[in-house]
Design a protein around this motif. Structure first.
Motif, PDB file in Angstrom:
ATOM      1  N   THR A 114     -12.026  -2.259  10.203  1.00 26.00           N
ATOM      2  CA  THR A 114     -12.636  -3.497  11.325  1.00 26.00           C
ATOM      3  C   THR A 114     -13.718  -3.936  10.622  1.00 26.00           C
ATOM      4  O   THR A 114     -14.308  -4.367  10.175  1.00 26.00           O
ATOM      5  CB  THR A 114     -13.438  -2.582  12.100  1.00 26.00           C
ATOM      6  N   THR A 115     -13.608  -5.410  11.212  1.00 26.66           N
ATOM      7  CA  THR A 115     -14.426  -5.998  10.989  1.00 26.66           C
ATOM      8  C   THR A 115     -15.421  -6.718  11.946  1.00 26.66           C
ATOM      9  O   THR A 115     -16.650  -7.900  11.225  1.00 26.66           O
ATOM     10  CB  THR A 115     -13.872  -7.924  10.141  1.00 26.66           C
ATOM     11  N   ILE A 116     -15.869  -5.528  12.977  1.00 29.84           N
ATOM     12  CA  ILE A 116     -17.385  -6.065  13.844  1.00 29.84           C
ATOM     13  C   ILE A 116     -18.078  -4.770  13.899  1.00 29.84           C
ATOM     14  O   ILE A 116     -17.145  -3.821  13.090  1.00 29.84           O
ATOM     15  CB  ILE A 116     -16.818  -6.248  14.918  1.00 29.84           C
ATOM     16  N   SER A 117     -19.246  -4.832  14.396  1.00 29.75           N
ATOM     17  CA  SER A 117     -19.977  -3.640  14.462  1.00 29.75           C
ATOM     18  C   SER A 117     -19.613  -2.982  15.720  1.00 29.75           C
ATOM     19  O   SER A 117     -18.963  -3.246  16.378  1.00 29.75           O
ATOM     20  CB  SER A 117     -21.464  -4.198  14.734  1.00 29.75           C
ATOM     21  N   PHE A 118     -20.158  -1.729  15.114  1.00 27.85           N
ATOM     22  CA  PHE A 118     -19.764  -0.274  16.726  1.00 27.85           C
ATOM     23  C   PHE A 118     -20.641  -1.151  18.300  1.00 27.85           C
ATOM     24  O   PHE A 118     -20.478  -0.902  19.122  1.00 27.85           O
ATOM     25  CB  PHE A 118     -20.730   0.298  16.459  1.00 27.85           C
TER      26      PHE A 118
ATOM     27  N   SER B 170     -12.556   5.643  19.811  1.00 26.34           N
ATOM     28  CA  SER B 170     -11.432   5.476  19.152  1.00 26.34           C
ATOM     29  C   SER B 170     -10.730   4.685  18.663  1.00 26.34           C
ATOM     30  O   SER B 170      -9.361   5.554  17.915  1.00 26.34           O
ATOM     31  CB  SER B 170     -10.995   6.485  20.711  1.00 26.34           C
ATOM     32  N   GLU B 171     -11.025   3.798  18.941  1.00 21.90           N
ATOM     33  CA  GLU B 171     -10.593   2.391  18.301  1.00 21.90           C
ATOM     34  C   GLU B 171     -10.615   2.424  16.619  1.00 21.90           C
ATOM     35  O   GLU B 171      -9.840   2.182  15.624  1.00 21.90           O
ATOM     36  CB  GLU B 171     -10.531   1.239  19.027  1.00 21.90           C
ATOM     37  N   MET B 172     -11.862   3.027  16.287  1.00 22.20           N
ATOM     38  CA  MET B 172     -12.488   3.211  14.820  1.00 22.20           C
ATOM     39  C   MET B 172     -11.603   4.943  14.287  1.00 22.20           C
ATOM     40  O   MET B 172     -11.548   4.004  12.866  1.00 22.20           O
ATOM     41  CB  MET B 172     -13.952   3.008  14.791  1.00 22.20           C
ATOM     42  N   TYR B 173     -12.619   5.548  14.637  1.00 22.94           N
ATOM     43  CA  TYR B 173     -11.999   6.704  14.470  1.00 22.94           C
ATOM     44  C   TYR B 173     -11.119   7.922  14.735  1.00 22.94           C
ATOM     45  O   TYR B 173     -10.646   9.250  14.769  1.00 22.94           O
ATOM     46  CB  TYR B 173     -13.156   7.938  14.924  1.00 22.94           C
ATOM     47  N   GLY B 174     -10.530   6.612  15.905  1.00 19.76           N
ATOM     48  CA  GLY B 174      -9.323   7.803  16.734  1.00 19.76           C
ATOM     49  C   GLY B 174      -9.053   8.707  18.123  1.00 19.76           C
ATOM     50  O   GLY B 174     -10.518   8.676  17.537  1.00 19.76           O
ATOM     51  N   ARG B 175      -8.124   8.716  17.943  1.00 20.16           N
ATOM     52  CA  ARG B 175      -7.756   9.174  19.605  1.00 20.16           C
ATOM     53  C   ARG B 175      -8.794  10.811  19.869  1.00 20.16           C
ATOM     54  O   ARG B 175      -9.898  11.128  20.111  1.00 20.16           O
ATOM     55  CB  ARG B 175      -7.189   8.568  20.864  1.00 20.16           C
TER      56      ARG B 175
ATOM     57  N   ALA C  16      -5.226   4.377   8.098  1.00 19.13           N
ATOM     58  CA  ALA C  16      -6.348   4.159   7.541  1.00 19.13           C
ATOM     59  C   ALA C  16      -6.209   5.865   6.928  1.00 19.13           C
ATOM     60  O   ALA C  16      -6.932   5.255   5.876  1.00 19.13           O
ATOM     61  CB  ALA C  16      -7.665   3.702   8.731  1.00 19.13           C
ATOM     62  N   ARG C  17      -6.500   6.633   7.082  1.00 22.10           N
ATOM     63  CA  ARG C  17      -6.647   7.784   6.994  1.00 22.10           C
ATOM     64  C   ARG C  17      -5.216   8.215   5.637  1.00 22.10           C
ATOM     65  O   ARG C  17      -5.660   8.959   4.352  1.00 22.10           O
ATOM     66  CB  ARG C  17      -6.437   9.149   7.878  1.00 22.10           C
ATOM     67  N   ALA C  18      -4.113   7.267   6.044  1.00 20.67           N
ATOM     68  CA  ALA C  18      -3.041   7.761   5.023  1.00 20.67           C
ATOM     69  C   ALA C  18      -3.250   7.611   3.610  1.00 20.67           C
ATOM     70  O   ALA C  18      -3.174   7.209   2.421  1.00 20.67           O
ATOM     71  CB  ALA C  18      -1.721   7.525   5.542  1.00 20.67           C
ATOM     72  N   GLU C  19      -4.449   5.677   3.612  1.00 27.69           N
ATOM     73  CA  GLU C  19      -5.035   5.072   2.235  1.00 27.69           C
ATOM     74  C   GLU C  19      -6.686   5.589   2.094  1.00 27.69           C
ATOM     75  O   GLU C  19      -7.083   5.366   0.867  1.00 27.69           O
ATOM     76  CB  GLU C  19      -5.230   3.232   3.219  1.00 27.69           C
ATOM     77  N   GLY C  20      -6.906   7.169   2.429  1.00 21.36           N
ATOM     78  CA  GLY C  20      -7.849   7.506   1.954  1.00 21.36           C
ATOM     79  C   GLY C  20      -8.987   7.013   2.706  1.00 21.36           C
ATOM     80  O   GLY C  20     -10.362   7.008   2.117  1.00 21.36           O
TER      81      GLY C  20
ATOM     82  N   VAL D  68       0.814  -1.374   0.056  1.00 22.22           N
ATOM     83  CA  VAL D  68      -0.473  -0.140   0.142  1.00 22.22           C
ATOM     84  C   VAL D  68       1.094   0.784   0.007  1.00 22.22           C
ATOM     85  O   VAL D  68       1.342   1.619   0.789  1.00 22.22           O
ATOM     86  CB  VAL D  68      -0.906  -0.005   1.541  1.00 22.22           C
ATOM     87  N   ALA D  69       0.848   2.350  -0.411  1.00 15.32           N
ATOM     88  CA  ALA D  69       1.459   3.545  -0.802  1.00 15.32           C
ATOM     89  C   ALA D  69       1.266   4.174   0.456  1.00 15.32           C
ATOM     90  O   ALA D  69      -0.070   4.596  -0.245  1.00 15.32           O
ATOM     91  CB  ALA D  69       1.147   4.145  -2.738  1.00 15.32           C
ATOM     92  N   VAL D  70       2.394   4.973   0.925  1.00 13.78           N
ATOM     93  CA  VAL D  70       2.270   6.121   1.549  1.00 13.78           C
ATOM     94  C   VAL D  70       2.925   7.413   1.139  1.00 13.78           C
ATOM     95  O   VAL D  70       4.011   6.371   0.993  1.00 13.78           O
ATOM     96  CB  VAL D  70       1.916   5.484   2.842  1.00 13.78           C
ATOM     97  N   PRO D  71       2.845   8.307   1.275  1.00 11.92           N
ATOM     98  CA  PRO D  71       3.424   9.709   0.747  1.00 11.92           C
ATOM     99  C   PRO D  71       4.959   9.738   1.972  1.00 11.92           C
ATOM    100  O   PRO D  71       4.609   9.594   3.036  1.00 11.92           O
ATOM    101  CB  PRO D  71       2.262  10.547   1.309  1.00 11.92           C
ATOM    102  N   ALA D  72       5.428   9.526   1.262  1.00 14.65           N
ATOM    103  CA  ALA D  72       6.908   9.603   1.367  1.00 14.65           C
ATOM    104  C   ALA D  72       7.354  10.919   2.730  1.00 14.65           C
ATOM    105  O   ALA D  72       7.228  10.900   3.415  1.00 14.65           O
ATOM    106  CB  ALA D  72       8.135   9.285   0.468  1.00 14.65           C
ATOM    107  N   GLU D  73       6.386  12.196   1.881  1.00 10.01           N
ATOM    108  CA  GLU D  73       6.505  13.050   2.998  1.00 10.01           C
ATOM    109  C   GLU D  73       6.066  12.693   4.481  1.00 10.01           C
ATOM    110  O   GLU D  73       5.904  13.332   5.492  1.00 10.01           O
ATOM    111  CB  GLU D  73       5.689  13.964   2.668  1.00 10.01           C
ATOM    112  N   LEU D  74       4.881  12.289   4.736  1.00  6.41           N
ATOM    113  CA  LEU D  74       4.098  12.283   5.106  1.00  6.41           C
ATOM    114  C   LEU D  74       4.906  11.214   6.676  1.00  6.41           C
ATOM    115  O   LEU D  74       4.868  10.806   7.568  1.00  6.41           O
ATOM    116  CB  LEU D  74       2.916  10.806   5.451  1.00  6.41           C
ATOM    117  N   LEU D  75       6.216  10.255   5.892  1.00  8.25           N
ATOM    118  CA  LEU D  75       6.931   9.616   7.082  1.00  8.25           C
ATOM    119  C   LEU D  75       8.503   9.838   7.020  1.00  8.25           C
ATOM    120  O   LEU D  75       8.651   9.252   8.088  1.00  8.25           O
ATOM    121  CB  LEU D  75       7.274   8.108   5.626  1.00  8.25           C
ATOM    122  N   VAL D  76       8.530  10.695   6.132  1.00 11.52           N
ATOM    123  CA  VAL D  76       9.504  11.437   6.369  1.00 11.52           C
ATOM    124  C   VAL D  76       9.514  12.516   7.464  1.00 11.52           C
ATOM    125  O   VAL D  76       9.900  12.765   8.494  1.00 11.52           O
ATOM    126  CB  VAL D  76      10.682  11.805   5.479  1.00 11.52           C
TER     127      VAL D  76
END
Length: 491
Positions: free
Chosen positions: A259-263, A123-128, A249-253, A39-47
């Motif tokens: 998640t494979t389970i419901s809220f 927080s585990e679905m949409y971030g802290r 997930a956000r880096a992948e758009g 999966v491609a992720v912008p290099a600037e995000l990682l550097v």
């Protein structure tokens, strides 16, 4: 290895670092299997801004720690802040029943316990970050409502809602620290964060008496609203996201972590962990007991140090709002415990890892055992010196010893659960908060009756005996902890 993304604009092409994201994905266990294709992720995000929070600078990590720790401090302050002004509240709303009088504090604590049931899975679905900001914004709004309310029923309801909203800091902070720090580094950060949930109630009691006497009880809530509002604004600008599955997930758009389970399934995870994960069950029970004892101690301080004797019990008769100074005993113990943990926990963990040539969460047990031994000793000193009507410094010393052991134990348990459950750390900690808040509410309402019936000496002895029964827990986990952690539960 890098790929060049086709582009339609005249700007430079976007470079993607495939190997970096693959390495990160191999390091963390995601909820769903990692795709085989890179999966491609912008290099600037990682550097320029590393995707993995554990690769952030110390300044960036500790900025997050202090913001979260401050949120985790304000909510517990709010829990006891009203208790010292309860007589003014009762007079204005014409409340004569002591059980009803205790409800604004008790239901706030219940709210603190129930909030993590939905905040942790969110927080585990949409971030802290979004959970912190929205929750604390609502916490500010409910405190404004409490400052303006005109009747007792509305006040109690708003206090419960404020507890629900304010639970983000006390419930998610341990998971946030686990996101940013490795096992051998997180002890000190947990110590700083642990200051709030344990020392916060003491701060509320310390300052609440003076504020209530000089400005009126409504200003207790106005001050909380102003503080939480400012904290929310600071969080918007400076708090950064730390949950790595969500960042990927956000880096992948994507809009949420995979998640494979419901809220609905996620929201019940803390309760399932509480029931089916023995490590969470045992640690949660002990935290619940000492947390309940702590709240009982804090809300009954006016019995021992208040200006007027009640129920035939001895009092030191402190006047002019000085009753709040009695909270300095527990507060000093908390501060000393934090300093000790910052210097000891990481060093002791690294020493054990080096000695046994392995990393294990159970290496937190020696420090936890030390803290648990101190807890009943402090309770007995507090209770029997008060019963004997000795100099006020002696029961305050006992309260400090109790608080020192309680906070050390609390920090070790928080760190142990984060070490043990990794990506489910927020849910594991939520399980402990649910149980401890229930116990805190119960102990808050029965504390006065306990001392009224048994006196300071025997009443506190009952609490010390309860704490003593739990002493073998660290020894059992030192020997059987790995088997208990590896026992499967339905995630």
């Amino acid at each position: 290895m890098s790929l060049e993304k086709p582009h339609l604009s005249d700007g430079p092409p976007t470079v993607f670092n495939v190997q970096a994201i693959a390495d990160i994905k191999q390091r963390i266990p995601l909820i769903v299997p990692v795709p085989v294709l890179p999966v491609a992720v912008p290099a600037e995000l990682l550097v320029s801004k590393p995707l993995d929070p554990r690769e952030w600078s110390r300044w960036r990590k500790w900025t997050n720690v202090f913001i979260v720790a401050f949120q985790a401090t304000l909510s517990p302050i709010c829990s006891t802040l009203v208790s010292v002004g309860s007589s003014e509240v009762d007079n204005e709303f014409h409340v004569a029943n002591s059980a009803i009088s205790a409800l604004p504090v008790a239901l706030f604590v219940v709210g603190l316990g129930l909030g993590p049931l939905y905040l942790a899975p969110l927080s585990e679905m949409y971030g802290r970050r979004i959970v912190y900001i929205v929750s604390f914004g609502l916490f500010c709004a409910f405190n404004i409502g409490g400052a303006l309310v005109k009747d007792e029923v509305g006040f109690i309801i708003l206090r419960f809602l404020a507890g629900l909203a304010g639970s983000a800091g006390p419930s998610l902070g341990g998971g946030t620290i686990g996101d940013m720090f490795s096992r051998e580094e997180r002890g000190g950060a947990q110590a700083v964060y642990g200051f709030g949930p344990t020392f916060g109630p003491a701060v509320g009691g310390l300052v609440g008496g003076y504020i209530s006497q000089r400005l009126g009880w409504r200003w207790l809530l106005w001050i909380m609203a102003i503080s939480s509002g400012c904290t929310t604004i600071i969080s918007i600008f400076f708090l950064r996201e730390t949950y790595l599955p969500y960042l990927i997930a956000r880096a992948e758009g994507k809009k949420s972590a995979p998640t494979t389970i419901s809220f609905r399934h996620s929201i019940s995870r803390p309760l399932r962990m509480l029931i089916f994960a023995p490590a969470v069950t045992a640690m949660s029970l002990y935290v619940a007991v000492i947390y309940g004892i702590s709240y009982l101690h804090l809300v009954t301080i006016p019995l021992l140090f208040g200006p007027v004797p009640r129920y035939g019990l001895f009092t030191y008769e402190w006047v002019n709002g000085n009753t709040g100074l009695a909270y300095l005993g527990a507060g000093t113990g908390c501060l000393l415990s934090i300093v000790t943990c910052m210097f000891v926990l990481n060093r002791s963990y690294r020493h054990m890892c080096k000695k046994y040539d392995i990393q294990k969460p159970e290496f937190r047990m020696p420090a936890m055992q030390f803290g648990m031994l101190i807890v009943p000793a402090g309770l007995l000193i507090f209770g029997w010196t008060a019963e004997a009507e000795l100099h006020f410094m002696l029961p305050l010393f006992g309260a400090g010893v109790f608080a020192f052991g309680m906070l050390m134990t609390y920090i070790c348990i928080q760190t142990y659960l984060v070490d043990s459950f990794q990506e489910y750390a927020a849910s594991a900690l939520a399980a402990t908060i649910v149980l401890r808040s229930v116990f805190g509410a119960i102990f808050t309402t029965v504390g006065t009756s306990l001392y009224k019936s048994l006196g300071y000496g025997w009443g506190t002895t009952v609490l010390a005996l309860i704490a003593t029964v739990a002493l073998p827990i660290p020894l059992l986990f030192w020997r059987y902890g790995q088997q208990l952690r590896e026992r499967p539960f339905v995630a």
